[in-house]
Design an enzyme around this catalytic site. Structure first.
Site, mmCIF file in Angstrom:
data_model
loop_
_atom_site.group_PDB
_atom_site.id
_atom_site.type_symbol
_atom_site.label_atom_id
_atom_site.label_comp_id
_atom_site.label_asym_id
_atom_site.label_seq_id
_atom_site.Cartn_x
_atom_site.Cartn_y
_atom_site.Cartn_z
ATOM 1 N N THR A 13 -6.285 1.856 -2.266
ATOM 2 C CA THR A 13 -5.424 0.813 -1.690
ATOM 3 C C THR A 13 -6.320 -0.350 -1.257
ATOM 4 O OG1 THR A 13 -5.649 1.583 0.585
ATOM 5 C CG2 THR A 13 -3.820 2.503 -0.670
ATOM 6 N N ALA B 106 2.335 2.783 9.414
ATOM 7 C CA ALA B 106 1.532 1.615 9.799
ATOM 8 C C ALA B 106 0.231 2.094 10.435
ATOM 9 C CB ALA B 106 2.306 0.739 10.782
ATOM 10 N N ASN C 157 -21.794 -0.102 18.699
ATOM 11 C CA ASN C 157 -21.352 -1.493 18.510
ATOM 12 C C ASN C 157 -19.841 -1.681 18.656
ATOM 13 O OD1 ASN C 157 -23.984 -2.377 17.781
ATOM 14 N ND2 ASN C 157 -23.710 -1.356 15.806
ATOM 15 N N GLY D 147 0.803 -1.229 0.000
ATOM 16 C CA GLY D 147 0.000 0.000 0.000
ATOM 17 C C GLY D 147 0.832 1.274 0.000
ATOM 18 N N LYS E 211 -16.735 0.467 13.382
ATOM 19 C CA LYS E 211 -18.051 0.132 13.963
ATOM 20 C C LYS E 211 -18.627 1.437 14.483
ATOM 21 C CE LYS E 211 -18.496 -4.431 14.065
ATOM 22 N NZ LYS E 211 -19.433 -4.956 13.090
ATOM 23 N N TYR F 201 -10.816 5.334 14.875
ATOM 24 C CA TYR F 201 -9.826 5.698 13.845
ATOM 25 C C TYR F 201 -9.644 7.228 13.788
ATOM 26 C CZ TYR F 201 -7.730 5.750 9.115
ATOM 27 O OH TYR F 201 -6.902 5.930 8.026
ATOM 28 N N ASN G 75 -15.813 10.708 10.765
ATOM 29 C CA ASN G 75 -16.436 9.801 9.802
ATOM 30 C C ASN G 75 -17.291 8.809 10.561
ATOM 31 O OD1 ASN G 75 -16.925 8.953 7.247
ATOM 32 N ND2 ASN G 75 -15.033 7.770 7.028
ATOM 33 N N LYS H 201 -6.294 9.486 14.456
ATOM 34 C CA LYS H 201 -5.676 10.326 13.416
ATOM 35 C C LYS H 201 -5.667 11.808 13.825
ATOM 36 C CE LYS H 201 -4.749 6.932 10.604
ATOM 37 N NZ LYS H 201 -3.369 6.500 10.417
HETATM 38 N N1 LIG Z 1 -5.940 4.135 1.998
HETATM 39 C C1 LIG Z 1 -6.478 5.291 2.320
HETATM 40 O O1 LIG Z 1 -7.392 5.792 1.664
HETATM 41 C C2 LIG Z 1 -5.966 6.059 3.525
HETATM 42 C C3 LIG Z 1 -6.539 7.297 3.795
HETATM 43 C C4 LIG Z 1 -6.090 8.024 4.876
HETATM 44 C C5 LIG Z 1 -5.072 7.542 5.669
HETATM 45 N N2 LIG Z 1 -4.507 6.331 5.399
HETATM 46 C C6 LIG Z 1 -3.443 5.874 6.295
HETATM 47 O O2 LIG Z 1 -2.294 5.561 5.535
HETATM 48 C C7 LIG Z 1 -1.559 4.495 6.160
HETATM 49 C C8 LIG Z 1 -1.342 3.354 5.169
HETATM 50 O O3 LIG Z 1 -2.619 2.944 4.683
HETATM 51 P P1 LIG Z 1 -2.783 1.778 3.576
HETATM 52 O O4 LIG Z 1 -4.073 2.059 2.899
HETATM 53 O O5 LIG Z 1 -1.555 1.619 2.791
HETATM 54 O O6 LIG Z 1 -2.991 0.525 4.573
HETATM 55 P P2 LIG Z 1 -2.633 -1.018 4.354
HETATM 56 O O7 LIG Z 1 -3.565 -1.771 5.259
HETATM 57 O O8 LIG Z 1 -2.614 -1.380 2.913
HETATM 58 O O9 LIG Z 1 -1.136 -1.102 4.925
HETATM 59 C C9 LIG Z 1 -0.836 -0.890 6.300
HETATM 60 C C10 LIG Z 1 0.461 -1.608 6.632
HETATM 61 O O10 LIG Z 1 0.713 -1.420 8.042
HETATM 62 C C11 LIG Z 1 1.136 -2.653 8.597
HETATM 63 N N3 LIG Z 1 0.835 -2.730 10.036
HETATM 64 C C12 LIG Z 1 -0.382 -2.771 10.603
HETATM 65 N N4 LIG Z 1 -0.253 -2.943 11.934
HETATM 66 C C13 LIG Z 1 1.070 -2.992 12.206
HETATM 67 C C14 LIG Z 1 1.829 -3.152 13.408
HETATM 68 N N5 LIG Z 1 1.224 -3.333 14.590
HETATM 69 N N6 LIG Z 1 3.182 -3.168 13.327
HETATM 70 C C15 LIG Z 1 3.808 -3.002 12.136
HETATM 71 N N7 LIG Z 1 3.132 -2.857 10.951
HETATM 72 C C16 LIG Z 1 1.773 -2.844 10.993
HETATM 73 C C17 LIG Z 1 0.331 -3.695 7.813
HETATM 74 O O11 LIG Z 1 0.903 -4.996 7.915
HETATM 75 C C18 LIG Z 1 0.359 -3.136 6.393
HETATM 76 O O12 LIG Z 1 1.471 -3.582 5.670
HETATM 77 C C19 LIG Z 1 -2.394 4.092 7.377
HETATM 78 O O13 LIG Z 1 -1.901 4.751 8.528
HETATM 79 C C20 LIG Z 1 -3.772 4.613 7.043
HETATM 80 O O14 LIG Z 1 -4.557 4.855 8.186
HETATM 81 C C21 LIG Z 1 -4.933 5.583 4.340
#
Ligand SMILES: NC(=O)c1ccc[n+]([C@@H]2O[C@H](COP(=O)([O-])OP(=O)(O)OC[C@H]3O[C@@H](n4cnc5c(N)ncnc54)[C@H](O)[C@@H]3O)[C@@H](O)[C@H]2O)c1
Length: 450
Positions: free
Chosen positions: A391, A292, A302, A224, A298, A356, A350, A360
């Site tokens: 993603t 990460a 819930n 991601g 939820k 979450y 949200n 953030k």
């Molecule tokens: N995708 C979106 O639209 C979006 C929007 C806003 C913010 N984000 C933020 O961007 C970041 C990356 O999102 P993404 O969509 O690539 O998520 P993703 O789920 O594809 O990847 C997250 C990665 O973090 C790792 N991870 C989770 N828990 C962990 C832990 N305890 N220790 C080490 N690694 C850990 C996972 O194994 C995974 O590889 C996140 O913080 C997410 O909240 C994403």
């Protein structure tokens, strides 16, 4: 996941159908391609007040074609509306506007060029931060720039973007980094943002590899957004250290090998995570990207204690504890960069994401609170707040929510991991210490929390 609506709306038949129904036609955004050298491929127009001189002095490093409009004509070729090539980039210095009647200069400058913008044009307005001005009328006039620029950003078509940069005292000579970023496709999915720049001593030495000689840690880097951040930091010259949970070991090590870096398998919530991390980084680190993150959605009615605790532990507690440990142990070097992956959920809230969004928003607060303390060591700390990014996380959303997330923005589409990665790479640059304690939204000017 591919965005079928964009594919359809940009096909020849789809374009006609969408037009006849009066639906929006988001364009496929132009993004930075490997091997590109110039931030702007096309004409740059410069106009406005005293900072135009600073911008003109660096403009030939941004593009070959430079025009001026309403500024000192000795600085560049005078631009005549309707003549010459369309404009790919515009910088307007509004920093000397201090009275209401001077605001009409915005209309006089921008109106003639609105019909002369190229596709994917990037516009920047420069100003002075209202809170730094003692005269209330001047502060109010500069604050007016926010409303103007956010609205004009919404009127741009064909992938156009616009940002307002408030230039702090002493930061006038540090405009090259932000202009290279905000006038190029690296900022394709950022629009309508207000950026505050302060003075910063550290500077980029080589713009083709701005992170050369710097060591970067990226958490959650196996896939991601994290994987894209690691690739982009490596492209910009950083030595990368990728971290993810033990089950992601294979993907993590394959990517680390491809990028010439190394992997660390570690759960960032483990009790001894800080000690283990420090042990893995005996030579110190310059850039830490806390990417990460997890969701456990939820409604509060819930929400289980497990869902609540897991999200707060990974998304907020671990970045707090690990950053403090890296600072206290001296592992994070002076002039370091800390970048926290927040979300527009943390700004707008949200439904179904109380846990979450709390985590953030907490990250944004962490950046704001820590920035003044860390600036003594030249360390900057910022949050980036992505909107809807394509993603695995967003591919699992129900269809209606996914479509709403994509379309409810000025650019009418979701971003790509690359968009977040480019912003992180910019924030990681030595010169971007001028930007600290802030939250940069990467959301295509989403209407959520705007
Ligand atoms: N995708 C979106 O639209 C979006 C929007 C806003 C913010 N984000 C933020 O961007 C970041 C990356 O999102 P993404 O969509 O690539 O998520 P993703 O789920 O594809 O990847 C997250 C990665 O973090 C790792 N991870 C989770 N828990 C962990 C832990 N305890 N220790 C080490 N690694 C850990 C996972 O194994 C995974 O590889 C996140 O913080 C997410 O909240 C994403």
């Amino acid at each position: 996941m591919s965005d079928r609506y964009i594919d359809f709306a940009n096909s020849s038949i789809g374009h006609r159908v969408v037009g006849a129904l009066g639906l929006p036609t988001p364009v496929r955004l132009e993004r930075w391609q490997a091997g590109r050298l110039r931030p702007i491929e096309g004409a740059l127009l410069i106009g406005g007040g005293p900072l135009t001189e600073k911008v003109s002095a660096l403009a030939n490093r941004l593009t070959d074609t430079i025009y001026s409009y309403g500024a000192d004509p000795t600085l560049a070729t005078a631009w005549i509306p309707g003549h010459g090539q369309k404009l790919k980039a515009v910088v307007y210095d509004a920093s000397d506007l201090v009275q209401v009647d001077q605001l009409k200069q915005l209309r006089e400058f921008f109106q003639p060029l609105m019909k002369n913008l190229d596709h994917h044009a990037h516009l920047v307005i420069l100003g002075r931060a209202p809170e730094t001005l003692s005269d209330p009328f001047a502060a109010s006039t500069q604050r007016a720039l926010e409303g103007f620029s956010r609205s004009l950003a919404k009127e741009l078509r064909s992938g156009g973007t616009l940002q307002l940069i408030y230039v702090g005292e002493g930061a006038e000579d540090q405009l090259e980094g932000p202009l290279r970023f905000f006038l190029s496709p690296k900022s394709a999915f950022i629009s309508g943002q207000v950026i505050r720049l302060k003075a910063c001593e550290a500077q980029v030495m080589d713009w083709s590899r701005p992170l050369s000689g710097r060591k970067a840690l990226v958490t959650g880097a196996a896939r991601g957004i994290g994987a894209s951040i690691a690739e982009t930091l490596a492209r910009d010259g950083a030595e990368v250290i990728l971290l993810d949970v033990p089950p992601a070991k294979n993907d993590l090590e394959a990517l680390a090998a491809r990028l010439g870096g190394r992997g660390i398998t570690l759960d960032i919530c483990a009790e001894d995570a800080a000690a283990q991390l420090i042990e893995h980084l005996p030579d110190g680190i310059d850039i830490v990207v806390h990417n990460a993150g997890i969701t456990r959605d939820k409604t509060l009615a819930n929400m289980t204690p497990e869902f609540w605790d897991a999200v707060l532990a990974v998304n907020l507690n671990a970045p707090q504890v690990l950053t403090k440990a890296l600072l206290d142990s001296g592992t994070l070097r002076d002039n370091g960069r800390v970048i926290l992956l927040a979300s527009i959920s943390g700004i707008a809230g949200n439904r179904g994401q109380t846990n979450y969004a709390a985590s953030k928003a907490g990250l944004i607060g962490l950046a704001q609170a820590w920035a003044p303390l860390l600036s003594e060591r030249g360390i900057s700390i910022n949050a980036v707040a992505p909107g809807f990014i394509e993603t695995q996380m967003t591919a699992h959303l129900p269809f209606g929510l996914r479509e709403a997330g994509r379309r409810m923005s000025s650019l009418g589409q979701g971003g790509l991991p690359q968009d977040v990665a480019e912003a992180v790479a910019w924030l990681a640059q030595p010169g971007t210490g001028a930007f600290t304690g802030q939250a940069l939204r990467i959301c295509g000017q989403s209407v959520l929390g705007a």
